[in-house]
Design an enzyme around this catalytic site. Structure first.
Site, short mmCIF file in Angstrom:
data_model
loop_
_atom_site.label_atom_id
_atom_site.label_comp_id
_atom_site.label_asym_id
_atom_site.label_seq_id
_atom_site.Cartn_x
_atom_site.Cartn_y
_atom_site.Cartn_z
NE ARG A 82 -0.18 -10.10 3.64
CZ ARG A 82 -0.02 -10.99 3.52
NH1 ARG A 82 -0.74 -12.15 3.80
NH2 ARG A 82 0.80 -11.82 2.50
CE1 TYR A 210 3.41 -5.07 8.62
CE2 TYR A 210 4.87 -3.52 9.56
CZ TYR A 210 4.62 -4.68 8.37
OH TYR A 210 5.29 -4.38 7.25
CE LYS A 219 -2.07 -6.76 0.45
NZ LYS A 219 -1.85 -7.11 -0.85
CG HIS A 239 -2.62 -9.47 -4.33
ND1 HIS A 239 -1.63 -10.50 -4.17
CD2 HIS A 239 -1.95 -8.23 -4.15
CE1 HIS A 239 -0.72 -9.85 -3.48
NE2 HIS A 239 -1.01 -8.44 -3.55
CB SER A 261 3.43 -11.43 -1.10
OG SER A 261 2.15 -11.20 -0.92
CB ALA A 262 8.09 -10.77 -1.82
CB CYS A 263 6.47 -11.63 -7.23
SG CYS A 263 6.62 -13.29 -6.88
CE LYS A 265 0.87 -6.97 -6.58
NZ LYS A 265 1.46 -8.06 -5.56
CG ASN A 267 10.66 -3.18 -8.11
OD1 ASN A 267 10.66 -2.08 -7.55
ND2 ASN A 267 11.52 -4.18 -7.95
CG ASP A 288 -1.06 -4.47 -3.13
OD1 ASP A 288 -1.70 -4.61 -2.34
OD2 ASP A 288 -0.40 -5.77 -3.53
CB SER A 379 11.22 -2.38 6.65
OG SER A 379 12.35 -2.46 5.74
NE ARG A 380 5.60 -4.50 3.35
CZ ARG A 380 5.03 -5.03 2.48
NH1 ARG A 380 4.56 -4.56 1.23
NH2 ARG A 380 4.97 -6.49 2.11
NE ARG A 411 10.61 -14.42 -5.42
CZ ARG A 411 11.62 -13.78 -5.65
NH1 ARG A 411 12.65 -13.98 -6.27
NH2 ARG A 411 11.45 -12.32 -5.60
CG PHE A 504 15.22 -4.79 -12.34
CD1 PHE A 504 16.13 -6.02 -12.03
CD2 PHE A 504 14.34 -4.65 -11.02
CE1 PHE A 504 16.46 -6.49 -10.72
CE2 PHE A 504 14.46 -4.97 -9.97
CZ PHE A 504 15.77 -6.15 -9.73
O1 O2Y Z 1 3.04 -7.24 5.86
C1 O2Y Z 1 2.00 -6.57 5.51
O2 O2Y Z 1 1.05 -6.28 6.29
C2 O2Y Z 1 1.97 -5.85 4.16
S1 O2Y Z 1 1.81 -7.11 2.91
C3 O2Y Z 1 1.43 -6.24 1.63
C4 O2Y Z 1 1.64 -4.79 1.64
C5 O2Y Z 1 1.17 -4.00 0.48
C6 O2Y Z 1 0.97 -4.85 -0.50
N1 O2Y Z 1 1.03 -6.07 -0.69
C7 O2Y Z 1 1.23 -6.90 0.47
C8 O2Y Z 1 1.18 -8.26 0.17
O3 O2Y Z 1 1.42 -9.16 1.29
O4 O2Y Z 1 0.56 -8.71 -0.82
MN MN Z 2 0.27 -7.07 -2.13
#
Ligand code: O2Y
Ligand code: MN
Length: 597
Positions: A82, A210, A219, A239, A261-263, A265, A267, A288, A379-380, A411, A504
């Site tokens: 993003r 992307y 989003k 979110h 993001s990246a915390c 969710k 999991n 999400d 990567s997704r 975090r 976890f």
């Molecule tokens: O990098 C992207 O476009 C994806 S960002 C994303 C994707 C799925 C769930 N959450 C997010 C986020 O950045 O919160």
């Molecule tokens: Mn998200």
């Protein structure tokens, strides 16, 4: 040319919706595609588009013996996440967008992007993608139509949303649909804009191929436009993950949780409880996004507007998230992971031995021991939620599920204790508003800097953040049975920089305390920050190999840390200016008084 497009848009259209037809014709006249294809979401269409994508190199088929129905996509290396600095909220007044958003004057934005969209689809196909965000026929469900020149986007939207004829049928002749226009353009960051026009229920995205920039239902609609609509219509677009916790006695409690993001969710939403919790079950409603509105019984009901998961791949394995591994075993699109010689995918943190040789996310040879990442850190996977072994039976319930608890998490290596409960809704909104999360190398390169991320909505709120927080405060008037609000922090570190709490599946222990609190089964201890587990009747630590001093440290509240925390929160509230809700400023004053008391 314009009349040809208009004619094409109308002749073969599977709808008589006059507003939709006129809009498609107008967009086609501007972009001038060679052909217009109305997507119906069928299996036959998926096959056709997939074969075409393989032929034109957009998708690489994976070994069906290893990963049936799966494909790999490699984005342009300049287009891998993003792009917050190129994302704009184009409300009539800059004030309406607020200080946390980039703003462009609407007419200027339409003019700028029209020049980019002009003729951009010559030689290309315009796909008309009708989709529903939410269960079909549901009272909270919204319809969007995305016009795109990317078959990759169509195939992703088919997984992530209820896409095709069913959505078009639900729309009927209504003009109440989100108008999304997307072109990959020439995938050039200098000509890349993701513009939202909430007042027009419109999104224009140019120059990316992307993720969150182009899958406009996620989003862009479900959060940025959704949050704006929620304020207008009396609901919340958040979110948040949604999960159901079922006890051995069969009692199910639904919980929504906001983490930046990246915390972790995904999991958390798919967690497997530890062996000490035999008979307990966690089921996923969403990983999400949550749309929440008051129900007829006075409770807050949440739906997951999505139908799939667009999750981070690196770090996913059978230890961290076995259910995610099962979810991506078939019918999944992978973006920017590595490819093995036998046609499977690989990423950093995957189970098993590191392969000797791979093809990396850019299509280059990669050898074990390389300092370069084989899979891109962002990567997704795009996978249908129906693959999830612990998908809740209520995930497609049009009315959603009743939320008993809302959790805010971030975090934080220090300061914030493992878990606390807010004194009331207003105090809980204050906890959400002041959430902070430390940046990680994957996100920005700088590690450990606390970024204020109110309710994990900083990049996703479609209007002034102060008005958004005021909307949360106002919502309590329409929810007689308010959810309880909690704050958690799985990421506290000891003096050696090691995580104190195992996280976890062990987070089940915190979840159990929250469930017990929601049902009034355990007493608490009051602190200056809120209510916390009591030493004697607190967290169930049976079987957890963690010294007592570690628990003490993880749950500790250190006044000096909180004095600097409150100082650092000042900047956030100053940024909101006069739109900082008075009730939150009073909560701040009360906390300062308790600290100084
Ligand atoms: O990098 C992207 O476009 C994806 S960002 C994303 C994707 C799925 C769930 N959450 C997010 C986020 O950045 O919160
Ligand atoms: Mn998200």
């Amino acid at each position: 040319m314009a009349s040809t497009q208009a004619a094409a848009a109308t002749e073969q259209a599977p709808t008589k919706n006059p507003t939709l037809l006129a809009w498609v014709a107008k967009m086609a006249a501007m972009t001038q595609p060679d052909r217009i294809v109305w997507c119906d979401g069928s299996e036959a269409e998926k096959q056709r588009l997939t074969e075409q994508a393989v032929k034109d190199g957009t998708l690489i088929p994976l070994n069906p013996q290893k990963r049936p129905g799966c494909y790999l996509h490699r984005s342009n290396p300049n287009d891998v996440a993003r792009v917050e600095h190129l994302t704009f909220i184009c409300t009539p007044n800059k004030t309406d967008a607020g200080p946390t958003n980039n703003w462009m004057e609407p007419e200027a934005a339409y003019t700028k992007l029209s020049q980019l969209f002009e003729g951009c689809m010559k030689g290309r196909t315009m796909y008309v993608v009708p989709y529903a965000m939410g269960p079909l026929g549901g009272p909270s469900t919204k319809i969007g139509v995305e016009l795109t020149d990317s078959d990759y986007v169509v195939l992703n939207m088919r997984i992530m949303t209820r896409m095709g004829k069913a959505a078009l049928d639900m729309l009927g002749d209504s003009d109440d649909f989100n108008r999304g226009l997307h072109s990959t353009g020439d995938v050039n960051p200098d000509r890349r804009y993701i513009c939202h026009f909430p007042q027009d229920n419109t999104i224009w995205s140019f120059g990316s191929g992307y993720g969150g920039n182009v899958l406009l239902g996620k989003k862009c609609l479900a959060l940025r436009i959704g949050s704006y609509l929620g304020r207008e219509e009396g609901w919340l677009a958040e979110h948040m993950l949604i999960l159901g916790v079922t006890s051995p006695k069969g009692e199910t409690t639904y919980i929504a949780a906001a983490f930046p993001s990246a915390c972790g969710k995904t999991n958390f939403a798919m967690m497997i409880p530890p062996k000490e919790y035999a008979g307990w079950k966690i089921e996923t409603v969403g990983d999400d996004i949550a749309w929440m509105r008051p129900g007829p019984d006075g409770r807050l009901y949440a739906i997951n507007p999505e139908a799939g998961y667009f999750g981070v791949v690196p770090g996913t394995n059978y230890k961290t998230n076995p259910n995610a591994m099962e979810t991506i075993a078939k019918d999944t699109l992978f973006t920017n992971v590595a490819l093995t010689p036998d046609g499977d995918v690989w990423w950093e943190g995957k189970d098993g031995e590191v392969p000797e040789e791979l093809t990396d996310w850019q299509g280059k040879p990669w050898k074990k021991g390389s300092t370069e990442k084989a899979a891109h850190p962002n990567s997704r996977f795009t996978a249908p939620m129906s693959n999830n072994p612990v998908l809740s039976g209520k995930a497609n319930n049009p009315q959603g599920v009743p939320i008993s608890a809302i959790i805010f998490g971030g975090r934080r290596s220090n300061t914030v204790p493992l878990v606390l409960q807010a004194f009331n809704w207003t105090h809980g909104v204050f906890l959400g508003a002041t959430m902070g999360s430390e940046t990680t190398a994957a996100a920005t390169g700088k590690v450990g800097v606390v970024r204020r991320d109110p309710m994990a909505m900083l990049p996703f709120c479609g209007y002034h953040m102060g008005d958004y927080l005021q909307h949360w405060l106002d919502m309590q008037k329409s929810i007689p049975q308010l959810p309880k609000i909690f704050q958690v922090n799985w990421f506290r570190q000891d003096k050696n920089g090691k995580f104190i709490w195992p996280g976890f599946g062990e987070n089940m222990r915190v979840l159990e305390w929250i469930v017990n609190r929601v049902h009034g089964r355990v007493p608490t201890q009051e602190t200056l920050l809120g209510w916390v587990p009591r030493q004697d009747q607190g967290l169930n630590l049976n079987g957890l190999d963690l010294p007592a001093e570690a628990i003490t440290e993880a749950t500790s509240i250190k006044e000096d840390e909180w004095k600097s925390e409150l100082k650092s929160q000042e900047v956030f509230f100053e940024q909101l200016g006069t739109k900082a809700p008075e009730a939150l400023m009073l909560q701040r004053k009360l906390l300062i008084a308790r600290l100084d008391g």
